[in-house]
Design a protein around this motif. Structure first.
Motif, PDB file in Angstrom:
ATOM      1  N   UNK A   1      72.323  49.355  91.429  1.00 24.60           N
ATOM      2  CA  UNK A   1      73.587  50.188  91.679  1.00 24.60           C
ATOM      3  C   UNK A   1      74.613  49.541  91.234  1.00 24.60           C
ATOM      4  N   UNK A   2      75.845  50.299  90.898  1.00 22.66           N
ATOM      5  CA  UNK A   2      76.364  50.087  90.405  1.00 22.66           C
ATOM      6  C   UNK A   2      77.786  50.280  91.766  1.00 22.66           C
ATOM      7  N   UNK A   3      78.207  49.343  91.949  1.00 22.26           N
ATOM      8  CA  UNK A   3      80.065  48.307  92.795  1.00 22.26           C
ATOM      9  C   UNK A   3      79.816  49.845  93.732  1.00 22.26           C
ATOM     10  N   UNK A   4      80.216  50.490  93.141  1.00 22.79           N
ATOM     11  CA  UNK A   4      80.615  51.759  93.644  1.00 22.79           C
ATOM     12  C   UNK A   4      80.194  53.192  94.656  1.00 22.79           C
ATOM     13  N   UNK A   5      78.834  52.710  93.344  1.00 18.03           N
ATOM     14  CA  UNK A   5      77.562  53.226  94.429  1.00 18.03           C
ATOM     15  C   UNK A   5      77.414  52.653  95.848  1.00 18.03           C
ATOM     16  N   UNK A   6      77.163  51.344  96.074  1.00 20.39           N
ATOM     17  CA  UNK A   6      77.222  50.533  97.000  1.00 20.39           C
ATOM     18  C   UNK A   6      78.391  50.951  98.064  1.00 20.39           C
ATOM     19  N   UNK A   7      79.418  51.041  97.026  1.00 24.81           N
ATOM     20  CA  UNK A   7      80.729  50.977  98.524  1.00 24.81           C
ATOM     21  C   UNK A   7      80.368  52.282  99.500  1.00 24.81           C
ATOM     22  N   UNK A   8      79.753  53.527  98.448  1.00 25.35           N
ATOM     23  CA  UNK A   8      80.165  55.101  99.150  1.00 25.35           C
ATOM     24  C   UNK A   8      79.038  54.628  99.956  1.00 25.35           C
ATOM     25  N   UNK A   9      77.705  54.012  99.956  1.00 26.05           N
ATOM     26  CA  UNK A   9      76.255  54.593 100.223  1.00 26.05           C
ATOM     27  C   UNK A   9      76.352  53.312 101.875  1.00 26.05           C
ATOM     28  N   UNK A  10      77.100  52.487 101.371  1.00 32.62           N
ATOM     29  CA  UNK A  10      77.072  50.996 102.835  1.00 32.62           C
ATOM     30  C   UNK A  10      77.461  51.493 103.620  1.00 32.62           C
ATOM     31  N   UNK A  11      79.213  52.104 103.362  1.00 30.54           N
ATOM     32  CA  UNK A  11      80.128  52.394 104.012  1.00 30.54           C
ATOM     33  C   UNK A  11      81.306  50.886 104.305  1.00 30.54           C
ATOM     34  N   UNK A  12      81.346  50.161 103.046  1.00 30.72           N
ATOM     35  CA  UNK A  12      81.373  48.753 102.844  1.00 30.72           C
ATOM     36  C   UNK A  12      83.052  49.175 102.294  1.00 30.72           C
ATOM     37  N   UNK A  13      83.716  47.989 103.290  1.00 31.45           N
ATOM     38  CA  UNK A  13      85.326  48.347 102.507  1.00 31.45           C
ATOM     39  C   UNK A  13      84.834  46.886 101.001  1.00 31.45           C
ATOM     40  N   UNK A  14      85.456  47.244 100.621  1.00 36.79           N
ATOM     41  CA  UNK A  14      85.738  46.894  98.341  1.00 36.79           C
ATOM     42  C   UNK A  14      85.646  45.432  99.146  1.00 36.79           C
ATOM     43  N   UNK A  15      86.458  44.825  99.767  1.00 39.16           N
ATOM     44  CA  UNK A  15      86.811  43.565  99.950  1.00 39.16           C
ATOM     45  C   UNK A  15      85.608  43.223 100.634  1.00 39.16           C
TER      46      UNK A  15
END
Length: 123
Positions: free
Chosen positions: A38-52
């Motif tokens: 997965x791409x970073x932004x896909x992981x960000x969306x699917x996990x709900x984690x902040x970028x940091x």
């Protein structure tokens, strides 16, 4: 009877394992990557984690050998993350946890619905 896991001088493998994978975000990311790269932004969306948070967790997981990073430099530049063999080896563990949750967490919910006072008296 609780004993000191390192009383005999040997490290406890369970404690060592939890220290590597035990944070909430690490577990979420590892579980999410079971579906594939997965791409970073896909992981960000699917996990709900902040970028940091996600960046820190991915760095930690790479450092401990659970996750690989692949950079694709073609336009647009993209960073992909996937499980290493070490990370993939956790998939059966997640399956076992899911089976346990299906059996026991549903049972706890049903027990609370049937007799909430009985559950409170155990606490």
């Amino acid at each position: 009877m609780a004993t000191d896991p390192e009383a005999n001088g040997a490290p406890c493998p369970i404690i060592d394992s939890i220290q590597q994978i035990g944070s909430q975000w690490r577990l979420i990311v590892l579980h999410d990557l079971q579906d594939g790269e997965k791409r970073f932004n896909e992981l960000k969306r699917s996990t709900g984690a902040s970028s940091r948070t996600l960046s820190r967790v991915l760095d930690d997981l790479r450092e401990t050998g659970f996750v690989d990073r692949r950079l694709e430099e073609d336009a647009p530049v993209a960073t992909y993350y996937s499980l290493t063999d070490k990370g993939v080896s956790l998939c059966p563990v997640f399956d076992e946890i899911e089976q346990w949750a299906d059996e026991w967490l549903d049972a706890d919910t049903e027990e609370v619905a049937a007799d909430p006072e009985a559950v409170q008296s155990r606490a």
